[in-house]
Design a protein around this motif. Structure first.
Motif, PDB file in Angstrom:
ATOM      1  N   LYS A 182       0.769  -1.135  -0.179  1.00 42.46           N
ATOM      2  CA  LYS A 182       0.204   0.062   0.072  1.00 42.46           C
ATOM      3  C   LYS A 182       0.937   1.497  -0.078  1.00 42.46           C
ATOM      4  O   LYS A 182       1.794   1.354   0.744  1.00 42.46           O
ATOM      5  CB  LYS A 182      -0.941   0.033   1.281  1.00 42.46           C
ATOM      6  CG  LYS A 182      -1.810   1.413   1.524  1.00 42.46           C
ATOM      7  CD  LYS A 182      -3.021   1.356   0.336  1.00 42.46           C
ATOM      8  CE  LYS A 182      -3.753   2.724   0.509  1.00 42.46           C
ATOM      9  NZ  LYS A 182      -4.337   2.535   1.816  1.00 42.46           N
ATOM     10  N   ASP A 183       0.611   2.126  -1.087  1.00 39.02           N
ATOM     11  CA  ASP A 183       1.225   3.435  -1.133  1.00 39.02           C
ATOM     12  C   ASP A 183       0.415   4.394  -0.043  1.00 39.02           C
ATOM     13  O   ASP A 183      -0.544   4.481   0.424  1.00 39.02           O
ATOM     14  CB  ASP A 183       0.929   4.191  -2.176  1.00 39.02           C
ATOM     15  CG  ASP A 183       1.458   3.497  -3.387  1.00 39.02           C
ATOM     16  OD1 ASP A 183       2.186   2.547  -3.246  1.00 39.02           O
ATOM     17  OD2 ASP A 183       1.459   3.783  -4.664  1.00 39.02           O
ATOM     18  N   VAL A 184       1.372   4.630   1.161  1.00 36.14           N
ATOM     19  CA  VAL A 184       0.867   5.587   2.358  1.00 36.14           C
ATOM     20  C   VAL A 184       1.484   6.910   2.143  1.00 36.14           C
ATOM     21  O   VAL A 184       1.166   7.804   3.047  1.00 36.14           O
ATOM     22  CB  VAL A 184       1.459   5.037   3.817  1.00 36.14           C
ATOM     23  CG1 VAL A 184       0.854   3.543   3.838  1.00 36.14           C
ATOM     24  CG2 VAL A 184       2.991   4.997   3.810  1.00 36.14           C
ATOM     25  N   ALA A 185       1.815   7.290   1.093  1.00 33.88           N
ATOM     26  CA  ALA A 185       2.140   8.773   0.845  1.00 33.88           C
ATOM     27  C   ALA A 185       2.549   8.965  -0.586  1.00 33.88           C
ATOM     28  O   ALA A 185       2.749   7.843  -1.345  1.00 33.88           O
ATOM     29  CB  ALA A 185       3.474   9.248   1.516  1.00 33.88           C
ATOM     30  N   PRO A 186       2.244  10.238  -1.295  1.00 37.71           N
ATOM     31  CA  PRO A 186       2.378  10.361  -2.803  1.00 37.71           C
ATOM     32  C   PRO A 186       3.888  10.142  -2.966  1.00 37.71           C
ATOM     33  O   PRO A 186       4.897  10.253  -2.340  1.00 37.71           O
ATOM     34  CB  PRO A 186       2.352  11.890  -2.755  1.00 37.71           C
ATOM     35  CG  PRO A 186       1.603  12.321  -1.770  1.00 37.71           C
ATOM     36  CD  PRO A 186       1.789  11.383  -0.614  1.00 37.71           C
ATOM     37  N   LEU A 187       4.196   9.261  -4.112  1.00 32.13           N
ATOM     38  CA  LEU A 187       5.690   8.889  -4.278  1.00 32.13           C
ATOM     39  C   LEU A 187       5.847   8.841  -6.059  1.00 32.13           C
ATOM     40  O   LEU A 187       4.706   8.813  -6.569  1.00 32.13           O
ATOM     41  CB  LEU A 187       5.866   7.306  -3.868  1.00 32.13           C
ATOM     42  CG  LEU A 187       4.882   6.331  -4.033  1.00 32.13           C
ATOM     43  CD1 LEU A 187       5.042   5.688  -5.516  1.00 32.13           C
ATOM     44  CD2 LEU A 187       4.672   5.507  -3.127  1.00 32.13           C
ATOM     45  N   ASN A 235      11.633  -0.290 -12.281  1.00 34.69           N
ATOM     46  CA  ASN A 235      10.401  -1.320 -12.026  1.00 34.69           C
ATOM     47  C   ASN A 235       9.826  -1.565 -10.534  1.00 34.69           C
ATOM     48  O   ASN A 235       9.647  -2.346 -10.099  1.00 34.69           O
ATOM     49  CB  ASN A 235      10.948  -2.764 -12.261  1.00 34.69           C
ATOM     50  CG  ASN A 235      11.475  -2.737 -13.493  1.00 34.69           C
ATOM     51  OD1 ASN A 235      10.965  -2.234 -14.584  1.00 34.69           O
ATOM     52  ND2 ASN A 235      12.586  -3.543 -13.885  1.00 34.69           N
ATOM     53  N   ARG A 236       9.671  -0.122 -10.084  1.00 33.36           N
ATOM     54  CA  ARG A 236       8.876  -0.044  -8.921  1.00 33.36           C
ATOM     55  C   ARG A 236       9.555  -0.668  -7.767  1.00 33.36           C
ATOM     56  O   ARG A 236       9.153  -1.227  -6.677  1.00 33.36           O
ATOM     57  CB  ARG A 236       7.396  -0.631  -8.823  1.00 33.36           C
ATOM     58  CG  ARG A 236       6.455   0.345  -9.623  1.00 33.36           C
ATOM     59  CD  ARG A 236       5.043  -0.107  -9.366  1.00 33.36           C
ATOM     60  NE  ARG A 236       4.443   0.198  -7.891  1.00 33.36           N
ATOM     61  CZ  ARG A 236       4.325   1.236  -7.671  1.00 33.36           C
ATOM     62  NH1 ARG A 236       4.194   2.304  -8.299  1.00 33.36           N
ATOM     63  NH2 ARG A 236       3.763   1.680  -6.381  1.00 33.36           N
ATOM     64  N   GLU A 237      11.022  -0.456  -7.659  1.00 30.49           N
ATOM     65  CA  GLU A 237      11.709  -1.084  -6.623  1.00 30.49           C
ATOM     66  C   GLU A 237      12.539   0.126  -5.970  1.00 30.49           C
ATOM     67  O   GLU A 237      13.054   0.057  -4.816  1.00 30.49           O
ATOM     68  CB  GLU A 237      12.893  -1.906  -7.211  1.00 30.49           C
ATOM     69  CG  GLU A 237      12.342  -3.382  -7.803  1.00 30.49           C
ATOM     70  CD  GLU A 237      13.379  -4.214  -8.334  1.00 30.49           C
ATOM     71  OE1 GLU A 237      14.042  -4.719  -7.409  1.00 30.49           O
ATOM     72  OE2 GLU A 237      13.524  -4.513  -9.726  1.00 30.49           O
ATOM     73  N   LEU A 238      12.569   1.303  -6.546  1.00 31.51           N
ATOM     74  CA  LEU A 238      13.246   2.374  -5.751  1.00 31.51           C
ATOM     75  C   LEU A 238      12.046   3.470  -5.820  1.00 31.51           C
ATOM     76  O   LEU A 238      11.498   3.814  -6.874  1.00 31.51           O
ATOM     77  CB  LEU A 238      14.393   2.886  -6.729  1.00 31.51           C
ATOM     78  CG  LEU A 238      15.202   3.925  -6.203  1.00 31.51           C
ATOM     79  CD1 LEU A 238      15.964   3.705  -4.930  1.00 31.51           C
ATOM     80  CD2 LEU A 238      16.148   4.389  -7.259  1.00 31.51           C
TER      81      LEU A 238
END
Length: 420
Positions: free
Chosen positions: A176-181, A186-189
């Motif tokens: 779950k994303d808990v902050a804007p990012l 490949n969604r690892e960093l």
């Protein structure tokens, strides 16, 4: 008879309560104020006196004084819900009993309108965890300090927390994303926020994947900037591409030798073989990013040049690659050398074919080495997901044609002029 407890007078009428037994009241009590259950609506009090139901049982109720003074019958009182902030009764039987009540979180907890502003929820699952600074609704919950400044319920506390690579702020809990990012590699960093967060402070990126290397506030932990003899930055690796990189030939030799062994094994499995002097005619070296520069969007990872009628093969592999990425590149370039060796190195689909050979090396790692299986699978997925017509599309077509007959790979190269 009047249903008010202690009266006993003959009733002269009845108060009609829909869906509930009628309550009979004498003439005197018909003039008194009637109090109903705030949840179900049945009469529970007349004046200050209690009443009985149709079976002559006293209808027990609890009266709440104060701004929201209410009555609840015994049945509804058993399901009473209190505001976790102030203790005020706010619901019963899964319905609100005072105005301004707000359901909060998942699962929903009723909170009075006054306390709503102080309700704090778990950032990962929305469960209500505390009211204000001091009242813990979930005793196992924790509050993470700045820069994260979020709360987690007891269930989410042990889940993996992924920080922003720039400032350390927690941006993901579990999946779950808990902050804007902003996600990279490949969604690892991850970096927090958009232009207003660390993602807006990127000043240099990885030569391989374009993920951040340096922010205006400094270099990311674990990232590498590669310098020339003048101490000028000529290339960079993000924290993920910088892990365990091979920067010197002595450390890389065993990995190159493993790929050479694979090539011999693969050729034999395909009914062919490497010439006995093949290894002696292969030279290789680590090369800087500038020596293998690609276009403005990509970085070339390797190069094979075959010279002379004796066919001497010189291979360059990009420096500062992780071992398995180095080996995938070496396998690709050695496949070029093999194709040149047997005279079919100019096929229009040769780059896709060499990627196919590299994929067979990765599959070998997946099958034999559990410690490197996940990394090999990720690199194999990169090949499969490559949309470039020369490298990716050709690789996918060749893989499909050889899916049921991998031992025909050398024969395929010899006999197939085009794959279109």
């Amino acid at each position: 008879m009047c249903d008010v407890v202690g009266c006993g007078a003959k009733s002269t009428g009845a108060v009609k309560i829909p869906t509930f037994p009628d309550v009979g009241l004498c003439a005197a009590h018909q003039l008194a104020q009637r109090h109903r259950c705030a949840c179900c609506g049945r009469v529970v009090r007349v004046g200050a006196a209690k009443v009985v139901d149709g079976e002559r049982q006293v209808i027990e109720s609890e009266h709440y004084d104060g701004t929201h003074g209410i009555d609840l019958c015994a049945g509804c009182d058993a399901t009473r819900e209190r505001c976790p902030g102030c203790g005020k009764t706010v619901g019963a039987k899964n319905r609100a009993v005072i105005e301004g009540t707000v359901p909060v979180g998942t699962p929903q907890v009723r909170v009075c309108g006054t306390c709503r502003a102080s309700a704090v929820q778990c950032a990962a699952c929305d469960k209500l965890v505390r009211m204000g600074a001091d009242t813990r609704v979930d005793p196992r919950s924790v509050s993470l300090p700045q820069p994260s400044n979020i709360d987690l319920c007891g269930v989410c506390v042990p889940r993996r927390r992924t920080p922003c690579a720039g400032c350390g702020k927690v941006v993901k809990v579990g999946v779950k994303d808990v902050a804007p990012l902003t996600a990279y590699h490949n969604r690892e960093l991850f970096l927090c926020g958009g232009m207003s967060g660390c993602a807006g402070k990127v000043s240099s990126t990885c030569t391989l994947c374009a993920a951040p290397v340096r922010l205006t506030t400094g270099t990311l932990t674990g990232a590498i900037e590669i310098l020339n003899k003048k101490d000028e930055v000529v290339a960079a690796r993000c924290p993920l591409d910088a892990k365990d990189v091979l920067a010197e030939r002595p450390k890389a030799e065993k990995y190159f030798d493993e790929v050479l062994g694979f090539m011999d094994e693969w050729a034999q499995a395909c009914g062919s073989s490497l010439p006995t002097d093949f290894r002696g005619r292969v030279t290789w070296q680590l090369a800087g990013d500038h020596e293998l520069a690609g276009d403005e969007l990509t970085q070339t990872l390797g190069l094979c040049v075959t010279r002379g009628t004796a066919k001497y093969h010189n291979i360059k592999v990009l420096t500062h690659l992780a071992p398995l990425r180095f080996q995938r590149t070496a396998a690709h370039e050695l496949a070029h050398a093999f194709a040149n060796e047997i005279g079919f190195g100019t096929r229009s689909y040769i780059e896709g074919y060499c990627n196919y050979v590299a994929s067979r090396f990765l599959q070998r790692v997946i099958d034999r080495d559990t410690t490197r299986r996940a990394a090999a699978a990720a690199l194999l997925a990169e090949l499969t997901g490559n949309t470039d017509l020369t490298y990716g599309a050709a690789f996918v077509k060749i893989s499909a044609k050889l899916a049921t007959s991998p031992a025909e790979a050398v024969k395929f190269l010899r006999n197939t002029a085009t794959i279109d």
